[in-house]
Design an enzyme around this catalytic site. Structure first.
Site, PDB file in Angstrom:
ATOM      1  N   SER A  47       0.840  -1.199   0.000  1.00 48.31           N
ATOM      2  CA  SER A  47       0.000   0.000   0.000  1.00 48.31           C
ATOM      3  C   SER A  47       0.877   1.253   0.000  1.00 48.31           C
ATOM      4  O   SER A  47       1.941   1.266   0.611  1.00 48.31           O
ATOM      5  CB  SER A  47      -0.883   0.004   1.247  1.00 48.31           C
ATOM      6  OG  SER A  47      -1.465   1.278   1.439  1.00 48.31           O
ATOM      7  N   SER A  84      -3.886  17.832 -17.504  1.00 48.54           N
ATOM      8  CA  SER A  84      -3.045  18.424 -16.457  1.00 48.54           C
ATOM      9  C   SER A  84      -3.524  17.995 -15.073  1.00 48.54           C
ATOM     10  O   SER A  84      -4.730  17.918 -14.823  1.00 48.54           O
ATOM     11  CB  SER A  84      -3.119  19.945 -16.558  1.00 48.54           C
ATOM     12  OG  SER A  84      -2.688  20.528 -15.353  1.00 48.54           O
TER      13      SER A  84
END
EC number: 3.5.1.23
Length: 680
Positions: free
Chosen positions: A253, A614
């Site tokens: 994780s 973006s």
């Protein structure tokens, strides 16, 4: 070698389609944070027709359906040049991309069926990226480097890891693989072409409350690398291609602060991941940032900075022959020789109770908790009524897993899980890429790499660099070690072919490695071909009906205007009369929803400085009543933005009714007022 690189959009519909990864039916798309791309790399021998294709796509995983359709298209374009043995398709494992591109029934449950536009955009994006790489091939050189990435991962099932033998654990300094492998590509004049990085981390910095399509931490790393190398280009443009591919991330994780109870704030780092109040549903891992957006950037930047350093210093050249080995295997029926006297078997696929618990990165439903080795009479009763009871044979085969869904025995309307699975290795000189069909845990990956390396060593090709590419070709959930399997946390409950799954894969990949080392890949049996089910589209998605603007308004009109001025680090925000973004995805393959534009006095014209790819822009769609909807565009103005005059624009399509039975799709656009960005 001849080397080619390519990148193509594979985003697909960004609204109403369930996002693939957390299996949370409430997590449907509602906009866009960053585009998803397929990145393709082709390495070919200039002397003969030998080639290897590696594709890393910003999707949850490669499904069998995607792979079969891609191979079909490649065959019709290129004949026998690109085949199932020399084309590797790998998913980055972002949990924030559209789902609905699977043919096995289990995956229909959470992604509302098979969604044609989602499937098509992935297949077409992958093929297009390969086309671009194919067209751009030139003489080049490859360099490999490896190094350690710090502060970017934790093991999310440390109690499972501790079940592995102490003697084995002692050989490693960490319970995650911190090593990153980077392959650098340049042309013969030394011009930079691209890179592939392999590093084991789950792209789950964005959690299951997110509704914006994006490529998560590894996608942000790609974005930073490509923005740096394609200077002056908009995101998604430019020739340099940087792929951050998945590896043995099964129990890894990025949420480095670890698991805490959402309600009380205390740690829930225990074998069941349970909180005293609220149980497993309250136990969630925290990333390093203040929110999921910041955590994504922090982890993504860490990965990017290490890759950049390894890329710049890479000096070990990769040379030698190209080869590839592939087999289809019926994974529900593999006999594994553990030693001279002992043979065991894999099982028909099944998921255990702890599968429903989810993980600390994305908790499950109801009151399931991890580490269940006993069934629950209540849920078992419901399961028996709805889906049928697992056979005694399957129950015995999967022990100690208590079976929740006996998917291998569920065939309506199609099989629920695959039996036929790809195993594949591609070798580029001294680099061997193991394309694995799922999520190997840290220790499973170590055992697989070691076994393959020793196989190469013992057949006269010592010193191979062995990397695991995750989530390739077909999705089969997790692969834990036999020892980890015994405690049945989420990853073990999701090891669908039973306790000996890893041993079976090790045996199979050894066979492939031996064939490559002895130059005998032609003699490998092909194995049973996977089915392509005759379903084109089965979906619970709402249909696209005619849309309306509010009274006295048009599509693209501004409802809430921007402020007159902003400073850097503030958020410019505008809301428009909007339309369902699905109409755009289904009409234009690479539709751009928004631009940030700057005004230039010298030319008295506006120039685009950002687009919807973006990471500084966010596109939100919210559905209202009576066919109306709104779109909000945010621009999180980055530090270092030039002062000046700017505006935000929106590009959409709406459905217009022209007769009782027919609607047409009409493009429209809108723009905010101009606003000033002042010097800090």
């Amino acid at each position: 070698y001849l080397v080619g690189v390519g990148r193509a959009d594979c985003t697909g519909p960004v609204a109403q389609v369930p996002l693939m990864g957390y299996a949370n039916p409430d997590q449907v798309g509602g906009g866009l944070l960053s585009r998803l791309y397929s990145r393709a790399f082709i390495v070919a021998d200039p002397e003969d027709s030998k080639r290897v294709v590696f594709v890393s796509a910003d999707i949850g995983m490669v499904s069998q359906r995607v792979r079969l359709e891609v191979l079909k298209q490649l065959r019709s374009k290129y004949g026998e040049l690109y085949r199932q043995d020399n084309v590797i398709l790998s998913g980055t494992h972002t949990h924030s991309g559209p789902g609905g591109y699977f043919q096995y029934t289990l995956f229909w449950i959470t992604s509302k069926g098979l969604i044609k536009p989602a499937l098509s955009s992935i297949v077409n994006g992958i093929v297009k990226s390969i086309d671009i790489a194919h067209e751009s091939m030139k003489r080049g050189r490859l360099f490999i480097n490896r190094g350690t990435v710090e502060n970017s991962q934790i093991n999310r099932s440390p109690f499972s890891y501790l079940e592995n033998p102490e003697s084995e654990r002692k050989r490693y300094s960490s319970n995650t693989d911190k090593e990153m492998v980077v392959l650098k590509m340049v042309d013969e004049d030394g011009h930079e072409l691209g890179l592939i990085s392999w590093f084991a981390v789950h792209p789950v910095s964005m959690n299951n409350s997110n509704h914006l399509v994006n490529s998560d931490n590894v996608g942000y790393a790609s974005y930073l690398f490509e923005q740096e190398k394609n200077k002056g280009m908009l995101p998604g443009e430019g020739s340099f291609v940087a792929a951050f591919a998945s590896s043995n991330l099964g129990d890894v994780s990025p949420n480095t602060r670890g698991p805490f109870c959402a309600n009380t704030g205390e740690s829930c780092d225990n074998p069941q991941s349970i909180c005293p109040i609220g149980g497993a549903a309250m136990c969630m891992a925290k990333g390093p940032g203040n929110d999921m957006f910041e955590s994504t950037r922090i982890i993504g930047q860490n990965i990017y900075l290490k890759a950049k350093e390894l890329y710049e210093k890479a000096s070990q050249e990769v040379t030698g022959p190209l080869s590839s080995a592939h087999q289809w295997v019926n994974m529900s029926d593999v006999s594994v020789e553990l030693n001279a006297t002992h043979t065991v078997k894999t099982c028909k696929p099944a998921l255990g109770h702890s599968f429903a618990a989810g993980t600390i990165d994305g908790v499950g439903a109801f009151n399931f908790s991890q580490g269940s080795v006993e069934g629950d009479p209540f849920w078992d009763q419901i399961r028996d009524q709805l889906l049928g009871e697992p056979s005694n044979e399957t129950k015995a085969c999967h022990k100690p897993k208590p079976i929740l869904f006996s998917t291998g025995e569920m065939t309506w309307p199609h099989p629920w899980h695959p039996d036929i699975v790809d195993v594949q290795i591609a070798a580029i000189g001294s680099l061997a890429i193991l394309a694995v069909p799922g999520e190997f845990t840290t220790m499973s990956g170590r055992r697989l790499r070691e076994a393959v390396k020793s196989e190469f060593d013992s057949h006269g090709t010592p010193g191979m660099n062995v990397v695991i590419a995750g989530l390739c070709n077909v999705y089969t959930h997790y692969i834990t070690t036999y020892e980890e399997y015994q405690v049945q946390r989420y990853e073990a409950a999701s090891t669908i072919y039973g306790p000996h799954t890893l041993s079976a894969y090790i045996q199979l990949y050894r066979g492939l490695a031996k064939a490559i080392a002895l130059n005998a890949t032609q003699e490998l049996p092909r194995g049973p071909e996977p089915p392509l089910f005759n379903v084109t589209s089965v979906t619970l998605l709402p249909s696209l009906s005619a849309e309306n603007a509010p009274a006295n308004k048009n599509f693209g009109d501004v409802l809430e205007e921007v402020r007159r001025e902003y400073r850097e680090r503030e958020v410019a925000e505008v809301t428009f009369v909007g339309a369902n973004p699905r109409s755009s995805a289904e009409n234009a393959t690479e539709h751009n929803f928004l631009t940030v534009e700057r005004y230039f006095n010298i030319t008295s014209s506006w120039r685009v400085v950002q687009n919807d790819a973006s990471w500084d822009t966010r596109f939100y769609w919210s559905k209202g009543s009576r066919g109306q909807s709104n779109v909000t565009i945010e621009w999180h103005i980055p530090t270092g933005t030039e002062p000046g005059v700017y505006r935000l624009r929106y590009f959409g399509h709406y459905k217009k009714r022209v007769s009782l039975l027919r609607t047409i799709t009409v493009p429209f656009e809108g723009s905010s007022s101009a606003f000033q960005i002042t010097a800090p």
